[in-house]
Write an enzyme that holds these catalytic residues in place. Structure first.
Site, PDB file in Angstrom:
ATOM      1  CD  GLU A 121     -11.244  -9.160  28.294  1.00 19.59           C
ATOM      2  OE1 GLU A 121     -11.707  -8.241  27.469  1.00 19.59           O
ATOM      3  OE2 GLU A 121     -11.955 -10.206  29.162  1.00 19.59           O
ATOM      4  CG  HIS A 137      -8.808  -7.787  33.559  1.00 15.90           C
ATOM      5  ND1 HIS A 137      -9.425  -7.515  34.162  1.00 15.90           N
ATOM      6  CD2 HIS A 137      -8.548  -9.386  32.532  1.00 15.90           C
ATOM      7  CE1 HIS A 137     -10.273  -8.718  34.378  1.00 15.90           C
ATOM      8  NE2 HIS A 137      -9.425  -9.520  33.331  1.00 15.90           N
ATOM      9  CG  HIS A 145     -10.545 -13.335  36.573  1.00 17.43           C
ATOM     10  ND1 HIS A 145     -10.541 -14.385  35.966  1.00 17.43           N
ATOM     11  CD2 HIS A 145     -10.272 -12.263  35.994  1.00 17.43           C
ATOM     12  CE1 HIS A 145     -10.923 -14.162  34.218  1.00 17.43           C
ATOM     13  NE2 HIS A 145     -10.894 -12.967  34.787  1.00 17.43           N
ATOM     14  CE1 TYR A 201      -6.784   5.203  55.407  1.00 15.06           C
ATOM     15  CE2 TYR A 201      -7.162   3.956  56.927  1.00 15.06           C
ATOM     16  CZ  TYR A 201      -6.017   4.150  56.894  1.00 15.06           C
ATOM     17  OH  TYR A 201      -4.702   3.305  57.357  1.00 15.06           O
ATOM     18  CG  HIS A 228     -14.233 -10.626  33.551  1.00 14.41           C
ATOM     19  ND1 HIS A 228     -14.661 -10.737  32.318  1.00 14.41           N
ATOM     20  CD2 HIS A 228     -13.658 -11.368  33.399  1.00 14.41           C
ATOM     21  CE1 HIS A 228     -13.357 -10.357  31.607  1.00 14.41           C
ATOM     22  NE2 HIS A 228     -13.146 -10.925  32.687  1.00 14.41           N
ATOM     23  CE1 TYR A 262      -0.098   5.601  53.312  1.00 15.25           C
ATOM     24  CE2 TYR A 262      -0.442   4.210  51.633  1.00 15.25           C
ATOM     25  CZ  TYR A 262      -0.249   4.424  52.284  1.00 15.25           C
ATOM     26  OH  TYR A 262      -0.203   3.155  53.615  1.00 15.25           O
TER      27      TYR A 262
HETATM   28  P1  13P Z   1      -6.185 -13.396  27.779  1.00 21.94           P
HETATM   29  O1  13P Z   1      -5.158 -14.608  28.558  1.00 21.94           O
HETATM   30  O2  13P Z   1      -6.920 -13.041  26.592  1.00 21.94           O
HETATM   31  O3  13P Z   1      -5.557 -11.906  28.538  1.00 21.94           O
HETATM   32  O4  13P Z   1      -7.778 -13.234  29.125  1.00 21.94           O
HETATM   33  C1  13P Z   1      -7.613 -13.609  29.504  1.00 21.94           C
HETATM   34  C2  13P Z   1      -9.011 -12.920  30.502  1.00 21.94           C
HETATM   35  O5  13P Z   1      -7.977 -12.350  31.735  1.00 21.94           O
HETATM   36  C3  13P Z   1     -10.104 -12.876  30.014  1.00 21.94           C
HETATM   37  O6  13P Z   1     -10.747 -12.044  30.637  1.00 21.94           O
END
Ligand code: 13P
Length: 216
Positions: A76, A95, A97, A116, A158, A211
């Protein structure tokens, strides 16, 4: 060239990755983190278990996308690079999941102003971007657009992105986003939740300036 500062930053990324999995915010190797560094960024390697990740595996990449061919940056890297390019005030991109944020993202749902604390993400919604294949330039463009005037977004089918002036702040926001996602998911089990007004979220935003964890 590796410096002490460089090594401390690399270790802080690894620590944040481990924290992300220990807290349940992320599972396996499905997240990635970047930190602005000089005229480029430091980013996690692809598909590497966080427990085993070593500082030298963190990849330095210029914002034009150039990196040492012996290294393996996160798949990514495009959206990390493009967010850091588009948002000069941002130094960290997280990032993950997370379970509830990803449930909403699968359903294509943005988070509305149910609580809020949504003001922490910069406005009265946390947008869900359209779907695009992981690692693509198309996904990167969707992510940058969904983050306009915001510091978090969902990515359809995703996961989630949280950004901030510091890694501590982006990590803190990632937890807040997952909490909001969990609350919204819970509300949807009961019915259609009442929403706060845009004006009230702006009011909260003004009161919340500063904050959360420090910006640096
Ligand atoms: P990577 O292991 O390449 O960082 O990818 C994991 C991921 O979240 C792909 O969206």
């Amino acid at each position: 060239m590796s410096t002490t500062n460089d090594r401390a930053k690399r270790q802080s990324i690894i620590n944040a990755c481990r924290q992300m999995n220990q807290s349940g915010l992320n599972q396996g190797t499905s997240g990635n983190i970047s930190l602005r560094h000089g005229d480029g960024m430091l980013i996690t390697p692809t598909s590497t278990p966080y427990e085993a990740m070593q500082p030298e595996e963190i990849v330095f990449m210029n914002l034009d996308g150039a990196f040492d061919a012996n290294q393996r940056p996160s798949s990514e890297w495009r959206f990390h690079r493009d967010i850091l390019k588009a948002r000069p005030e941002v130094n960290a991109v997280v990032h993950a999941h997370p379970p509830y944020a990803t449930i909403l993202a699968i359903m294509g749902l943005s988070i509305p102003p149910i609580h809020y604390m949504i003001a922490c993400a910069g406005g009265d919604t946390i947008r869900c971007s359209p779907y695009a294949t992981f690692g693509t330039q198309e996904l990167s463009e969707h992510a940058v657009a969904a983050l306009e005037d915001r510091s978090a977004c969902l990515l359809a089918h995703h996961g989630m992105i949280a950004i901030g002036p510091s890694l501590a702040k982006a990590m803190w926001l990632a937890v807040e986003v997952e909490t909001l996602a969990r609350q919204y998911h819970g509300c949807l089990q009961i019915g259609t939740p009442p929403l706060l007004s845009k004006a009230e979220i702006e009011n909260v935003r003004a009161r919340m300036a500063g904050y959360g964890p420090p910006d640096e």
